[in-house]
Design an enzyme around this catalytic site. Structure first.
Site, PDB file in Angstrom:
ATOM      1  N   ASP A 144      77.455  92.681  11.001  1.00  0.00           N
ATOM      2  CA  ASP A 144      77.991  91.468  10.401  1.00  0.00           C
ATOM      3  C   ASP A 144      79.296  91.892   9.715  1.00  0.00           C
ATOM      4  OD1 ASP A 144      78.480  88.967   9.453  1.00  0.00           O
ATOM      5  OD2 ASP A 144      76.503  88.655   8.580  1.00  0.00           O
TER       6      ASP A 144
HETATM    7  C1  BGC Z   1      78.486  85.761   8.591  1.00  0.00           C
HETATM    8  C2  BGC Z   1      78.294  85.797  10.091  1.00  0.00           C
HETATM    9  C3  BGC Z   1      79.592  85.397  10.759  1.00  0.00           C
HETATM   10  C4  BGC Z   1      80.679  86.323  10.308  1.00  0.00           C
HETATM   11  C5  BGC Z   1      82.027  86.046  10.932  1.00  0.00           C
HETATM   12  C6  BGC Z   1      79.684  86.540   8.136  1.00  0.00           C
HETATM   13  O1  BGC Z   1      79.977  86.297   6.805  1.00  0.00           O
HETATM   14  O2  BGC Z   1      77.326  86.238   7.952  1.00  0.00           O
HETATM   15  O3  BGC Z   1      77.251  84.954  10.469  1.00  0.00           O
HETATM   16  O4  BGC Z   1      79.434  85.387  12.149  1.00  0.00           O
HETATM   17  O5  BGC Z   1      80.818  86.223   8.909  1.00  0.00           O
HETATM   18  O6  BGC Z   1      82.559  84.861  10.482  1.00  0.00           O
END
Ligand code: BGC
Length: 781
Positions: free
Chosen positions: A705
């Protein structure tokens, strides 16, 4: 609030969030260009929104008569919540349809005087909702003050009132146990009382992303004539609700979560929201597994419940049978005939449950085995459906044996509360032996050392291009063997920032060919974009119903169709990887991202997620199911440690992902921010290499993530950050380096120990490079 004050608050809050480690604040992506909508999307979204609407109560007032006027209350009839907040909600749809607009378009009769009052009030600048900012968005909007007199006058003109109640939550934004979030506000209660006192019928419409308090429905009792949850249904929400209200679509949605009487009744309620540690003390007793077994009386509306405008008869035509020795998804089956016994066409969900025998392992009273949905059945029409299942769906995980077992005794099946037969096992059967993983009893260091890969070499001296691999001239191994350490390193991380110039405008990050020498060898960068409710890009894209709404439809074909269309939309935009679906378990109703996820049940979650993945990937693009695993709260999500038993992991929190991976073969997967039993997912060898890749056969790319926590490997203390991560086979750090850096330049942690005793090996770098390059070949060649 002045613009200046808002900006200052935002800056201060951002600093606090960064310091406390809770925030991974992202910028809103604003669309530009033509308000394009992909053909076929509006119809599919509207249908999914209507099928995902759950009717919990109806004294006969629904469907409404379009010629009889209704009075519409609640500002959310205009200020509708179409989706939740954060990366999973930040989509730019070309248009949205709220309930009032939909009623106008449908040409149904509604009270114009009241509609005008709401229109005037909501359009005034001072009444417009303050939309807040990342992690500080509004959970509800202040209700319009309205006098009893106005309500009573409207009641003199209409017999029936509609009252829309709205809530939202999101990423870094938990629901809270406060009025206006989990509970009704005082203003909503006053209004509800005034409406129910004045009108003959009151229809309450819940525009929410996940379960909230519904205890008030008991207090108001028969004063509430009908209760409907359309959730947050995406850009076509209003049309979908009007379709259901007026019977154009007969509701067929079923709850994907249990609605308990009180928050305190949920088994997770004592263990949610702690900053450091979340103890999953309830074990496997999540959602209905707990309520059906231990607290039946605390249920207000059960899992799987939802009414229709017609009635159905369920007949078991072939009772359950199963061969426990047989591998595959058709080890057992039940055949049912569903007949529409009412007066209007409708669809019915077939829910197959099993009650496992009491034995040495504690069992839930019943467990969902599989499900299906009928086609639309005309009155009197029937459909016969065979629901099949594998042996694993009936088994339990025995921690002492580290295996899924079927204990001896009776396995009793039900379909929609009808007895569907019994299968008796005379002895215990071992269904699947697993390797102990994610527990403290494993000698992880030895396991890793024993399984280190072999270095790849090549005899080819000519400079190989990736196109040579695509054409079959050379193998991927030959190509990888020629990569320099610098190139191998660059393949393990993203380009460094969101909205990378190497990707589609508005992308969430790129990886693959992020340095010139890789690009010269024919490795392009891959573009990623959020998220579960549609593509977050700098262009207009479809906003589809939120995860809770999709799972409430229990309609896999329709969900797959939405995935297929999303994949086509990605192709249209040159996008490669959709950072979706989100399939964490609805462990607590307070989790801010529940709207993105599907259900409290792993089978429903896993199979709905698989439907999305199958659809997107049929269109030639890649899905990225997330967040693997146990991202069940937003509070301190990057630091929180989920303490979970091996059994609960295997039966609940990994099972959803396992189903999705085995059924739909996603090309990528995203780890979660949190720790599982003390180890961050993005460093978790057992999670990613032992369970995901070895046990489940996942052969794609694993990404983090966005950003990760700095840490040293306890097993190999010389391995820091990226080296620790790559040893776990978490291939790509996304979006790259630390937030704020313009472009990510290698931080040195990956290559620092290359070639040293216990250091990262070239072979591990090559293994990760292959995981990434296979994806590049698949998507770009
Ligand atoms: C989130 C993800 C997301 C990523 C990119 C993170 O803060 O937890 O689900 O895909 O950001 O935007």
């Amino acid at each position: 609030m002045s613009k200046f004050k808002k900006k200052l608050d935002k800056i201060i809050q951002h600093i606090i969030d960064k310091k406390t480690g809770s925030g991974v604040m992202q910028d809103e992506v604003i669309a530009e260009g033509e308000r394009f909508i992909f053909p076929g999307m509006p119809e599919a979204i509207r249908q999914a929104g209507a099928e995902g609407t759950v009717l919990l109560k109806n004294n006969g007032v629904l469907p409404l008569d379009p010629t009889q006027p209704v009075a519409m209350f609640g500002r959310c009839q205009i200020d509708w919540f179409f989706v939740g907040y954060g990366s999973g909600g930040d989509v730019n749809p070309p248009y949205t349809v709220n309930l009032m607009e939909a009623m106008k378009k449908a040409g149904v009769s509604f009270d114009q005087e009241l509609a005008q009052i709401y229109t005037d009030w909501t359009s005034k600048e001072e009444n417009k909702p303050n939309e807040g900012w990342w992690g500080h968005w509004p959970m509800n909007y202040d209700e319009m003050p309205i006098s009893k007199d106005v309500v009573e006058k409207a009641a003199s003109r209409c017999k029936t009132a509609l009252f829309v109640i709205g809530r939202s939550a999101g990423e870094d934004r938990e629901n809270t146990l406060t009025k206006g979030s989990f509970y009704l506000t005082d203003e909503e209660r006053v209004l509800l009382s005034a409406i129910t006192d004045a009108f003959e019928n009151t229809v309450v419409i819940m525009n929410i992303g996940g379960v909230m308090d519904f205890s008030w429905t008991e207090e108001y009792g028969d004063k509430i004539s009908a209760l409907l949850i359309p959730w947050q249904g995406g850009m076509e929400s209003g049309n979908a609700v009007a379709d259901v209200l007026y019977g154009k679509v007969n509701p067929s949605g079923k709850l994907p979560d249990t609605i308990a009487r009180h928050y305190e009744d949920y088994p997770s309620s004592d263990n949610f929201g702690d900053a450091k540690t979340t103890k999953y003390e309830e074990g496997i007793f999540v959602g209905y597994r707990y309520f059906d077994t231990k607290a039946k009386d605390k249920v207000l509306y059960p899992f799987g419940f939802g009414l229709s405008y017609t009635t159905f008869k369920t007949e078991i035509t072939v009772p359950a049978s199963f061969d426990p020795e047989k591998e595959g998804s058709d080890a057992g089956s039940v055949c049912v005939k569903i007949t529409n016994t009412g007066d209007v066409p409708g669809k019915e969900v077939v829910q197959l449950y099993v009650s496992q025998p009491a034995g040495r392992l504690e069992k839930a009273a019943k467990v969902l085995v599989n499900f299906a949905k009928t086609e639309e059945l005309a009155p009197g029409a029937s459909q016969e459906i065979t629901v099949s299942f594998d042996a694993r769906s009936l088994s339990s995980y025995d921690e002492a044996l580290h295996a899924f077992v079927l204990e001896q005794g009776d396995y009793s099946f039900t379909v929609n509360d009808e007895d569907a037969g019994k299968v008796t096992l005379d002895g215990e059967i071992l269904v699947q032996q697993c390797e102990p993983a994610l527990t403290k009893d494993v000698d992880l260091k030895q396991r890793i050392l024993d399984r280190l890969p072999e270095e790849i070499t090549t005899s080819v001296t000519e400079k190989i291009l990736l196109s040579d691999v695509a054409s079959g001239k050379y193998t991927l191994d030959d190509f990888v063997a020629q990569l320099t350490n610098e190139e191998l390193e660059a393949l393990t991380r993203g380009h460094g920032m969101m909205y990378s110039e190497l990707g589609v405008p508005g992308n969430a990050g790129t990886f693959g060919g992020i340095i010139p020498s890789l690009q010269e060898k024919g490795v392009p960068a891959l573009s990623t974009s959020d998220g579960p409710a549609g593509l977050r890009l700098k262009t207009y894209t479809a906003l589809i119903p939120c995860g809770t709404a999709l799972s409430s439809s229990w309609n896999r074909e329709l969900t797959q169709q939405l995935g297929r269309l999303t994949g086509q939309e990605m192709a249209h935009n040159n996008d490669d990887i959709q950072l979706a679906p989100g399939l964490n378990i609805h462990r607590s109703p307070l989790c801010g991202r529940n709207f993105e996820y599907f259900s409290e049940d792993p089978v429903l979650s896993g199979r709905m997620a698989a439907a999305i993945v199958l659809g997107v990937q049929e269109s030639g693009k890649a899905s990225c199911p997330k967040h693997f695993a146990c991202n069940n709260q937003e509070t301190k999500r990057t630091l929180n440690n989920s303490v979970v038993s091996e059994r609960a992991l295997r039966e609940i929190y990994l099972r959803n992902f396992e189903i999705c991976v085995k059924e739909a073969h996603p090309k990528t997967i995203m780890t979660s921010y949190n720790k599982i039993n003390g180890v961050w997912s993005h460093y978790n060898y057992d999670l990613v290499t032992t369970v995901l890749r070895k046990d489940w056969g996942f052969d794609g790319t694993v990404m983090t993530d966005w950003w990760m926590q700095s840490s040293k490997s306890p097993e190999f203390p010389s391995l820091q950050d990226n080296a620790y991560r790559v040893r776990a086979q978490v291939d790509v750090l996304m979006p790259g380096g630390d937030r704020g850096q313009e472009k990510y330049i290698s931080d040195g942690t990956l290559l620092a120990t290359l070639g040293q005793p216990e250091g990262i090996t070239k072979a591990e770098l090559q293994r990760t490079a292959k995981n990434v390059l296979k994806l590049v070949l698949d998507l770009k060649y």
